[in-house]
Design a protein around this motif. Structure first.
Motif, PDB file in Angstrom:
ATOM      1  N   GLN A 154      35.192  15.420  30.106  1.00  0.00           N
ATOM      2  CA  GLN A 154      34.711  16.705  29.619  1.00  0.00           C
ATOM      3  C   GLN A 154      35.076  17.890  30.151  1.00  0.00           C
ATOM      4  O   GLN A 154      35.702  17.835  31.185  1.00  0.00           O
ATOM      5  CB  GLN A 154      33.254  16.370  29.274  1.00  0.00           C
ATOM      6  CG  GLN A 154      32.546  16.354  30.756  1.00  0.00           C
ATOM      7  CD  GLN A 154      30.976  16.067  30.682  1.00  0.00           C
ATOM      8  OE1 GLN A 154      30.356  16.161  31.688  1.00  0.00           O
ATOM      9  NE2 GLN A 154      30.525  15.763  29.535  1.00  0.00           N
ATOM     10  N   THR A 155      35.075  19.017  29.292  1.00  0.00           N
ATOM     11  CA  THR A 155      35.339  20.250  29.673  1.00  0.00           C
ATOM     12  C   THR A 155      34.518  20.672  30.844  1.00  0.00           C
ATOM     13  O   THR A 155      33.305  20.100  30.709  1.00  0.00           O
ATOM     14  CB  THR A 155      35.431  21.313  28.621  1.00  0.00           C
ATOM     15  OG1 THR A 155      34.214  21.473  28.085  1.00  0.00           O
ATOM     16  CG2 THR A 155      36.713  20.820  27.737  1.00  0.00           C
ATOM     17  N   VAL A 156      34.800  21.714  31.523  1.00  0.00           N
ATOM     18  CA  VAL A 156      33.829  22.540  32.355  1.00  0.00           C
ATOM     19  C   VAL A 156      32.664  22.761  31.488  1.00  0.00           C
ATOM     20  O   VAL A 156      31.430  22.790  31.936  1.00  0.00           O
ATOM     21  CB  VAL A 156      34.503  23.620  32.999  1.00  0.00           C
ATOM     22  CG1 VAL A 156      33.398  24.369  33.922  1.00  0.00           C
ATOM     23  CG2 VAL A 156      35.797  23.024  34.096  1.00  0.00           C
ATOM     24  N   SER A 157      32.928  23.696  30.372  1.00  0.00           N
ATOM     25  CA  SER A 157      31.815  23.848  29.530  1.00  0.00           C
ATOM     26  C   SER A 157      30.885  22.791  29.177  1.00  0.00           C
ATOM     27  O   SER A 157      29.556  22.975  29.106  1.00  0.00           O
ATOM     28  CB  SER A 157      32.299  24.564  28.214  1.00  0.00           C
ATOM     29  OG  SER A 157      32.952  25.900  28.940  1.00  0.00           O
ATOM     30  N   ARG A 187      26.923  31.560  35.053  1.00  0.00           N
ATOM     31  CA  ARG A 187      27.330  32.517  34.115  1.00  0.00           C
ATOM     32  C   ARG A 187      26.461  32.393  33.007  1.00  0.00           C
ATOM     33  O   ARG A 187      26.035  33.343  32.449  1.00  0.00           O
ATOM     34  CB  ARG A 187      29.036  32.548  33.857  1.00  0.00           C
ATOM     35  CG  ARG A 187      29.366  33.455  32.685  1.00  0.00           C
ATOM     36  CD  ARG A 187      30.599  33.280  32.322  1.00  0.00           C
ATOM     37  NE  ARG A 187      30.591  31.934  31.477  1.00  0.00           N
ATOM     38  CZ  ARG A 187      30.336  31.611  30.123  1.00  0.00           C
ATOM     39  NH1 ARG A 187      29.758  32.724  29.861  1.00  0.00           N
ATOM     40  NH2 ARG A 187      30.566  30.603  29.729  1.00  0.00           N
ATOM     41  N   THR A 188      26.331  31.330  32.397  1.00  0.00           N
ATOM     42  CA  THR A 188      25.548  30.980  31.268  1.00  0.00           C
ATOM     43  C   THR A 188      23.815  31.369  31.545  1.00  0.00           C
ATOM     44  O   THR A 188      23.379  31.982  30.449  1.00  0.00           O
ATOM     45  CB  THR A 188      25.399  29.520  30.899  1.00  0.00           C
ATOM     46  OG1 THR A 188      26.844  29.232  30.562  1.00  0.00           O
ATOM     47  CG2 THR A 188      24.497  29.261  29.390  1.00  0.00           C
ATOM     48  N   LEU A 189      23.551  31.020  32.519  1.00  0.00           N
ATOM     49  CA  LEU A 189      22.110  31.335  33.166  1.00  0.00           C
ATOM     50  C   LEU A 189      21.695  32.832  33.147  1.00  0.00           C
ATOM     51  O   LEU A 189      20.833  33.375  32.840  1.00  0.00           O
ATOM     52  CB  LEU A 189      21.484  30.505  34.144  1.00  0.00           C
ATOM     53  CG  LEU A 189      21.359  29.083  33.896  1.00  0.00           C
ATOM     54  CD1 LEU A 189      21.483  28.208  35.338  1.00  0.00           C
ATOM     55  CD2 LEU A 189      20.266  28.669  33.234  1.00  0.00           C
ATOM     56  N   ARG A 190      22.931  33.345  33.634  1.00  0.00           N
ATOM     57  CA  ARG A 190      22.538  34.982  33.871  1.00  0.00           C
ATOM     58  C   ARG A 190      22.716  35.418  32.589  1.00  0.00           C
ATOM     59  O   ARG A 190      22.044  36.614  32.412  1.00  0.00           O
ATOM     60  CB  ARG A 190      23.693  35.300  34.983  1.00  0.00           C
ATOM     61  CG  ARG A 190      23.560  34.893  36.453  1.00  0.00           C
ATOM     62  CD  ARG A 190      24.738  35.557  37.333  1.00  0.00           C
ATOM     63  NE  ARG A 190      24.317  34.963  38.784  1.00  0.00           N
ATOM     64  CZ  ARG A 190      25.068  34.394  39.366  1.00  0.00           C
ATOM     65  NH1 ARG A 190      26.620  34.082  38.656  1.00  0.00           N
ATOM     66  NH2 ARG A 190      25.020  34.042  40.388  1.00  0.00           N
ATOM     67  N   ILE A 203      31.658  23.754  38.013  1.00  0.00           N
ATOM     68  CA  ILE A 203      30.424  23.383  37.063  1.00  0.00           C
ATOM     69  C   ILE A 203      29.545  24.467  37.351  1.00  0.00           C
ATOM     70  O   ILE A 203      28.822  25.180  36.493  1.00  0.00           O
ATOM     71  CB  ILE A 203      29.993  22.064  37.062  1.00  0.00           C
ATOM     72  CG1 ILE A 203      31.076  21.233  36.675  1.00  0.00           C
ATOM     73  CG2 ILE A 203      28.874  21.873  36.249  1.00  0.00           C
ATOM     74  CD1 ILE A 203      30.963  19.685  36.866  1.00  0.00           C
ATOM     75  N   ALA A 204      29.215  24.634  38.600  1.00  0.00           N
ATOM     76  CA  ALA A 204      28.028  25.635  39.126  1.00  0.00           C
ATOM     77  C   ALA A 204      28.306  27.161  38.651  1.00  0.00           C
ATOM     78  O   ALA A 204      27.403  27.639  37.924  1.00  0.00           O
ATOM     79  CB  ALA A 204      27.862  25.425  40.564  1.00  0.00           C
ATOM     80  N   HIS A 205      29.545  27.481  38.781  1.00  0.00           N
ATOM     81  CA  HIS A 205      29.923  28.958  38.444  1.00  0.00           C
ATOM     82  C   HIS A 205      29.759  29.105  36.899  1.00  0.00           C
ATOM     83  O   HIS A 205      29.021  29.986  36.449  1.00  0.00           O
ATOM     84  CB  HIS A 205      31.163  29.097  39.079  1.00  0.00           C
ATOM     85  CG  HIS A 205      31.079  29.698  40.581  1.00  0.00           C
ATOM     86  ND1 HIS A 205      30.324  30.623  40.966  1.00  0.00           N
ATOM     87  CD2 HIS A 205      31.489  29.005  41.562  1.00  0.00           C
ATOM     88  CE1 HIS A 205      30.490  30.746  42.447  1.00  0.00           C
ATOM     89  NE2 HIS A 205      31.117  29.817  42.556  1.00  0.00           N
ATOM     90  N   ALA A 234      27.003  22.463  30.407  1.00  0.00           N
ATOM     91  CA  ALA A 234      25.887  22.242  29.116  1.00  0.00           C
ATOM     92  C   ALA A 234      25.015  21.219  29.607  1.00  0.00           C
ATOM     93  O   ALA A 234      24.051  21.078  29.134  1.00  0.00           O
ATOM     94  CB  ALA A 234      26.827  22.385  27.749  1.00  0.00           C
ATOM     95  N   ALA A 235      25.627  19.979  29.929  1.00  0.00           N
ATOM     96  CA  ALA A 235      24.771  18.979  30.120  1.00  0.00           C
ATOM     97  C   ALA A 235      23.778  19.162  31.211  1.00  0.00           C
ATOM     98  O   ALA A 235      22.660  18.669  31.370  1.00  0.00           O
ATOM     99  CB  ALA A 235      25.806  17.577  30.626  1.00  0.00           C
ATOM    100  N   VAL A 236      24.314  19.760  32.141  1.00  0.00           N
ATOM    101  CA  VAL A 236      23.100  20.192  33.511  1.00  0.00           C
ATOM    102  C   VAL A 236      22.204  21.322  33.000  1.00  0.00           C
ATOM    103  O   VAL A 236      21.098  21.182  33.127  1.00  0.00           O
ATOM    104  CB  VAL A 236      24.084  21.070  34.624  1.00  0.00           C
ATOM    105  CG1 VAL A 236      23.019  21.452  35.698  1.00  0.00           C
ATOM    106  CG2 VAL A 236      24.858  20.038  35.198  1.00  0.00           C
TER     107      VAL A 236
END
Length: 188
Positions: free
Chosen positions: A169-172, A36-39, A30-32, A176-178
């Motif tokens: 739920q999926t990893v995505s 990726r999304t934040l970067r 989840i962190a990775h 997304a929840a975080v």
């Protein structure tokens, strides 16, 4: 000589997002995904992976309660240092004891640094099937003792900022929840 930084350059909110949960709960994955999304959004992000920290920053520590606490406090110090300098520190680390996690939270609070606890609440039965590192299999075969959540304690967070049911739920979706929590709290 470098010019002093302007307010705009330094006015970026950093934070520590501590993802706690059992081994193979999905914390690092989840962190990775979140990183990726934040970067992609242009944010400075560091993932402080527990295994890497143990190898480089906490080498020599074992898994006694005292050593686990020392490891968590070291990671918390580095995370807070990064966060107060505008970096989003994602920390997928078990941190099995509530008082250790609370000490890290208080360190952040005393410095005015945002800290969010995410409980990746994957049941042990699901974690043992995932068994990313083979720890559950080794424990079942009698080759390993002291496995967090099996024959060593794990104190579930009583009031996490977010509870993620990664098995549903999926990893995505978990990432997304975080991200939604970070948005709601004004971090991103």
């Amino acid at each position: 000589m470098t010019a002093p930084r302007t307010v705009q350059e330094t006015d970026v909110t950093g934070a520590t997002v501590w993802l706690t949960g059992l081994p193979s709960a999905g914390k690092t994955t989840i962190a990775h995904e979140l990183a990726r999304t934040l970067r992609e959004r242009g944010r400075a992000v560091e993932v402080l992976d527990g295994d890497e920290i143990r190898e480089f920053l906490s080498a020599g520590l074992g898994f006694s309660r005292a050593d686990r606490d020392t490891n968590v406090q070291r990671i918390g110090f580095v995370a807070e240092l990064l966060a107060r300098n505008g970096v989003l520190a994602l920390v997928p680390v078990i941190a099995p004891f509530a008082d250790s996690r609370e000490a890290v939270r208080k360190r952040h609070q005393s410095g005015g640094t945002p800290y969010l606890e995410v409980y990746v609440a994957t049941p042990v039965e699901v974690c043992s099937v995932r068994d990313v590192k083979g720890l559950y299999a080794k424990q079942a075969a009698g080759e390993l003792s002291g496995l967090t959540g099996v024959d060593d304690p794990y104190e579930e967070p009583e009031s996490p900022d977010l509870r993620v049911e990664s098995q549903d739920q999926t990893v995505s979706e978990s990432a997304a929840a975080v991200l939604a929590l970070l948005t709601e709290r004004g971090v991103v």
